[in-house]
Design a protein around this motif. Structure first.
Motif, PDB file in Angstrom:
ATOM      1  N   PHE A  86      -6.329  -5.609  -2.591  1.00 20.33           N
ATOM      2  CA  PHE A  86      -5.774  -4.278  -2.840  1.00 20.33           C
ATOM      3  C   PHE A  86      -5.076  -4.237  -4.195  1.00 20.33           C
ATOM      4  O   PHE A  86      -5.298  -3.346  -5.003  1.00 20.33           O
ATOM      5  CB  PHE A  86      -4.788  -3.878  -1.737  1.00 20.33           C
ATOM      6  N   ARG A 126      -2.708   5.112 -17.210  1.00 22.80           N
ATOM      7  CA  ARG A 126      -2.295   4.637 -15.888  1.00 22.80           C
ATOM      8  C   ARG A 126      -0.822   4.835 -15.594  1.00 22.80           C
ATOM      9  O   ARG A 126      -0.376   4.551 -14.497  1.00 22.80           O
ATOM     10  CB  ARG A 126      -2.614   3.149 -15.751  1.00 22.80           C
ATOM     11  N   GLN A 175      -7.593  -4.429  -7.113  1.00 21.26           N
ATOM     12  CA  GLN A 175      -8.407  -3.224  -7.285  1.00 21.26           C
ATOM     13  C   GLN A 175      -7.550  -2.055  -7.750  1.00 21.26           C
ATOM     14  O   GLN A 175      -7.964  -1.267  -8.577  1.00 21.26           O
ATOM     15  CB  GLN A 175      -9.095  -2.840  -5.962  1.00 21.26           C
ATOM     16  N   TYR A 176      -6.349  -1.945  -7.184  1.00 24.01           N
ATOM     17  CA  TYR A 176      -5.536  -0.781  -7.502  1.00 24.01           C
ATOM     18  C   TYR A 176      -4.932  -0.880  -8.899  1.00 24.01           C
ATOM     19  O   TYR A 176      -4.935   0.071  -9.659  1.00 24.01           O
ATOM     20  CB  TYR A 176      -4.424  -0.586  -6.459  1.00 24.01           C
ATOM     21  N   HIS A 177      -4.416  -2.055  -9.226  1.00 29.11           N
ATOM     22  CA  HIS A 177      -3.721  -2.191 -10.506  1.00 29.11           C
ATOM     23  C   HIS A 177      -4.616  -2.746 -11.607  1.00 29.11           C
ATOM     24  O   HIS A 177      -4.149  -3.007 -12.710  1.00 29.11           O
ATOM     25  CB  HIS A 177      -2.479  -3.072 -10.344  1.00 29.11           C
ATOM     26  N   VAL A 208       0.838  -1.203   0.000  1.00 29.51           N
ATOM     27  CA  VAL A 208       0.000   0.000   0.000  1.00 29.51           C
ATOM     28  C   VAL A 208       0.873   1.253   0.000  1.00 29.51           C
ATOM     29  O   VAL A 208       0.598   2.219  -0.708  1.00 29.51           O
ATOM     30  CB  VAL A 208      -0.971   0.003   1.203  1.00 29.51           C
ATOM     31  N   ARG A 234      -5.008   9.796  -8.800  1.00 26.83           N
ATOM     32  CA  ARG A 234      -5.051   8.960  -7.601  1.00 26.83           C
ATOM     33  C   ARG A 234      -3.668   8.461  -7.229  1.00 26.83           C
ATOM     34  O   ARG A 234      -3.310   8.364  -6.066  1.00 26.83           O
ATOM     35  CB  ARG A 234      -5.977   7.769  -7.823  1.00 26.83           C
ATOM     36  N   LYS A 235      -2.910   8.125  -8.255  1.00 23.35           N
ATOM     37  CA  LYS A 235      -1.557   7.642  -8.002  1.00 23.35           C
ATOM     38  C   LYS A 235      -0.732   8.733  -7.320  1.00 23.35           C
ATOM     39  O   LYS A 235      -0.073   8.498  -6.320  1.00 23.35           O
ATOM     40  CB  LYS A 235      -0.922   7.237  -9.338  1.00 23.35           C
ATOM     41  N   CYS A 256      -7.762   7.413   0.814  1.00 20.42           N
ATOM     42  CA  CYS A 256      -8.198   6.244   0.051  1.00 20.42           C
ATOM     43  C   CYS A 256      -7.878   6.412  -1.434  1.00 20.42           C
ATOM     44  O   CYS A 256      -8.200   7.435  -2.022  1.00 20.42           O
ATOM     45  CB  CYS A 256      -9.695   6.042   0.231  1.00 20.42           C
ATOM     46  N   PRO A 257      -7.229   5.418  -2.055  1.00 23.87           N
ATOM     47  CA  PRO A 257      -6.962   5.523  -3.492  1.00 23.87           C
ATOM     48  C   PRO A 257      -8.169   5.122  -4.340  1.00 23.87           C
ATOM     49  O   PRO A 257      -8.105   5.173  -5.548  1.00 23.87           O
ATOM     50  CB  PRO A 257      -5.807   4.548  -3.701  1.00 23.87           C
ATOM     51  N   PHE A 258      -9.261   4.726  -3.691  1.00 23.62           N
ATOM     52  CA  PHE A 258     -10.406   4.222  -4.454  1.00 23.62           C
ATOM     53  C   PHE A 258     -11.591   5.180  -4.479  1.00 23.62           C
ATOM     54  O   PHE A 258     -12.571   4.931  -5.149  1.00 23.62           O
ATOM     55  CB  PHE A 258     -10.862   2.866  -3.894  1.00 23.62           C
TER      56      PHE A 258
END
Ligand SMILES: [Zn+2]
Length: 598
Positions: A75, A247, A78-80, A25, A299-300, A42-44
């Motif tokens: 995680f 991305r 969802q993130y990648h 994380v 977000r990144k 939160c990144p989401f």
């Protein structure tokens, strides 16, 4: 097909044991330790105050803003934006744990290797090929001269592994043939184009090459700048299984240490803008690939630094791009500062014109994005009443959309002063046109309603939060205890984990749950921490009593049914003993109730 069948369960457990969720994380979210949990933005979902929690001991995360939760695999997926087998193999690769022989379900090449791996291998080979031509070969002279003309030095060319794709149609094609790279991989990489009449030709010809790296510094794509009159002036390799333009950020792996150190990221659009900034010591700079900044990139970055500064070219397209980025940042609930450079300059040309010191001062002078935005809106508005009324109508939705009350108050005052309109008038307009509740609020509410926990969920919570509760509750068969099928599913997964591990580590438990809604719920319960030992004791002893009572109630019900059926056939010995049991049950219930009051 259950996803665990892609890999042996023991392999997944091995990865999970070896990887630390906090580290994974931390790569993308700035975490602060608060008590036993780590906390961050939160990144989401968009937010300004952290509601995203990570627990190292339990190896789980949960966001109390959007409700998402899970373990390291959740995680990563969802993130990648990868699937479960991809998450497992990516994490294994980082840990240098060899994969079990090729797993089903993953896209593979003809040679049987995972496609992504093959592509990255090819991109790396191609980058080496182009780099060698630029740095070492006679043919690269032209590109070297161009770099000198752009005032770039060989160190920059090394640091960014720049390359040169010479003129000609089959330089890369024949290189790939020599290296025995399968043609199907070459096609999927987008580096060659299929001819209609058979055969292939190179995509990049007579171009300076910018290899694009992912966060693990692996080559995943290329940008190319024409050295002659070719159009377009800039182009990127097409998206592939490993390359998604929205991305990645050019220069991010090189910039990451400085971004974290300064808590600042400077964002530009072009390859040469980025190289110039780095050449002049602004090593906290990153670039989009000549395209507009996207929400994923925002977000990144927000997880890496608090101060995000966007630099735009000093022309109308630059201003328009800046305005568009404001609404995107607003959607993401992230603040940024904006600097539009003087007319007819871009970051690259301006830097060479004014030098590092002055440029640094300009970065410092970047405006908060909303100040920039409102300034642009009221630019050229005349003091006539019609103009004023129109501009107020236009600004009100934007004032309402501000994420915090403090900001709204500040900018309402600011607009009032600039336009010489009484603040009270603006406030009335703001109230009249209240925007509907934000999406996040709605999600939050639905989660709250759904999570009113019953006794069953309290038992699950106890097992998740108090290690010794596992032996208390999981040893018995409680088939009849659960009315909610969701709670039962979690309980059964817990029993399985307990049998295998002798404990219920929440992070491990989540491997046995497929439903994301259940994962969210489990992580929400597990991540809560008791303030002190006494709270924990009280929680557990209350629960034990309530469970006993519930069991007694269930027994009573069954007993009454039996008594009623026996009564019909008159008083018998059997009925007498049932009545004794009933008395006994009532007595036990009384005892429990008295004990719980004391
Ligand atoms: Zn969230």
């Amino acid at each position: 097909m259950p996803r665990t069948s892609f890999f042996p369960e023991s392999f997944i457990a091995q990865i999970k044991d070896a990887v630390n969720l906090v580290n994974v994380v931390s790569e993308v979210v700035a975490l602060k330790k608060t008590g036993r949990n780590y906390q961050g933005l939160c990144p989401f979902h968009p937010e300004k105050t952290p509601s995203f929690m990570v627990n190292e001991e339990k190896q789980i995360f949960h966001c109390f803003g959007c409700g998402l939760g899970g373990n390291v695999f959740t995680f990563f997926m969802q993130y990648h934006h990868v699937n479960f087998p991809e998450a497992v193999s990516e994490l294994a690769e980082r840990l240098s744990i060899p994969l079990p022989k090729t797993s089903a379900g993953e896209r593979t090449s003809e040679a049987g290797q995972p496609l992504k791996e093959e592509l990255r291998k090819l991109y790396t080979q191609a980058a080496e090929f182009y780099h060698h031509l630029l740095m070492k070969e006679k043919i690269g002279q032209k590109a070297r001269a161009y770099l000198t003309y752009r005032k770039m030095n060989p160190k920059i060319a090394e640091d960014y592994y720049l390359g040169f794709a010479p003129e000609g149609w089959d330089r890369l094609v024949s290189f790939a043939n020599q290296k025995k790279i399968p043609i199907s991989i070459l096609e999927q990489s987008g580096l060659v184009i299929k001819k209609e009449k058979g055969g292939h030709y190179d995509r990049f010809r007579n171009r300076l090459i910018f290899p694009i790296l992912d966060e693990q510094r692996r080559v995943i794509g290329f940008g190319g700048r024409a050295l002659g009159e070719e159009t377009p002036k800039y182009m990127n390799s097409p998206e592939s299984a490993v390359f998604n333009k929205g991305r990645v950020l050019y220069g991010l792996p090189q910039a990451t240490p400085m971004i974290r150190k300064l808590n600042q990221a400077v964002i530009v659009e072009g390859y040469f803008d980025l190289l110039s900034l780095h050449l002049h010591g602004f090593k906290q700079a990153v670039a989009t690939l000549g395209t507009a900044l996207g929400s994923f990139q925002i977000r990144k970055l927000k997880g890496m630094a608090e101060d995000l500064v966007l630099l735009f070219d000093g022309d109308n397209p630059g201003i328009q791009a800046a305005l568009r980025s404001v609404s995107l940042f607003q959607q993401e609930g992230v603040s940024a500062r904006i600097k539009v450079l003087p007319p007819n300059t871009d970051p690259d040309s301006y830097l060479f014109e004014v030098g590092s010191e002055r440029f640094s001062a300009e970065i410092e002078k970047a405006e908060p994005m909303m100040t920039f935005f409102f300034n642009q809106q009221i630019k050229g508005v005349r003091p006539q009443i019609q103009d004023q009324a129109r501009i107020v109508d236009r600004l009100v939705p934007h004032l309402n959309a501000l994420n915090s009350e403090v900001e709204r108050a500040y900018y309402t005052g600011w607009v009032s002063e600039k336009l010489k309109i009484p603040e009270s008038v603006l406030w009335r307009s703001l109230k009249d046109s209240k925007t509907p509740r934000r999406g996040v609020d709605r999600i939050q509410n639905s989660i709250k309603e759904e999570q009113v926990p019953g006794l069953e969920w309290h038992m699950i919570e106890a097992i998740l939060r108090i290690p010794r509760a596992a032996s208390l509750f999981l040893n018995e068969d409680r088939e009849d205890f659960f009315e909610s099928p969701e709670a039962r599913a979690v309980y059964e997964a817990m029993q399985k984990t307990y049998q295998q591990q002798g404990e219920v580590n929440p992070g491990l438990l989540l491997n046995h749950l497929d439903d994301q809604v259940l994962k969210n719920r489990v992580s929400a319960l597990a991540i809560r921490v008791f303030v002190n030992q006494k709270d924990e004791e009280t929680f557990l002893s209350d629960l034990v009593k309530r469970i006993q009572l519930r069991q007694l109630q269930q027994q009573e019900k069954a007993l009454y049914r039996e008594i009623r059926s026996k009564e019909k056939s008159g008083i018998t010995e059997e009925l007498r003993s049932l009545l004794v049991m009933k008395k006994d049950l009532l007595q036990r219930r009384k005892e429990i109730l008295i004990a719980s009051k004391g």
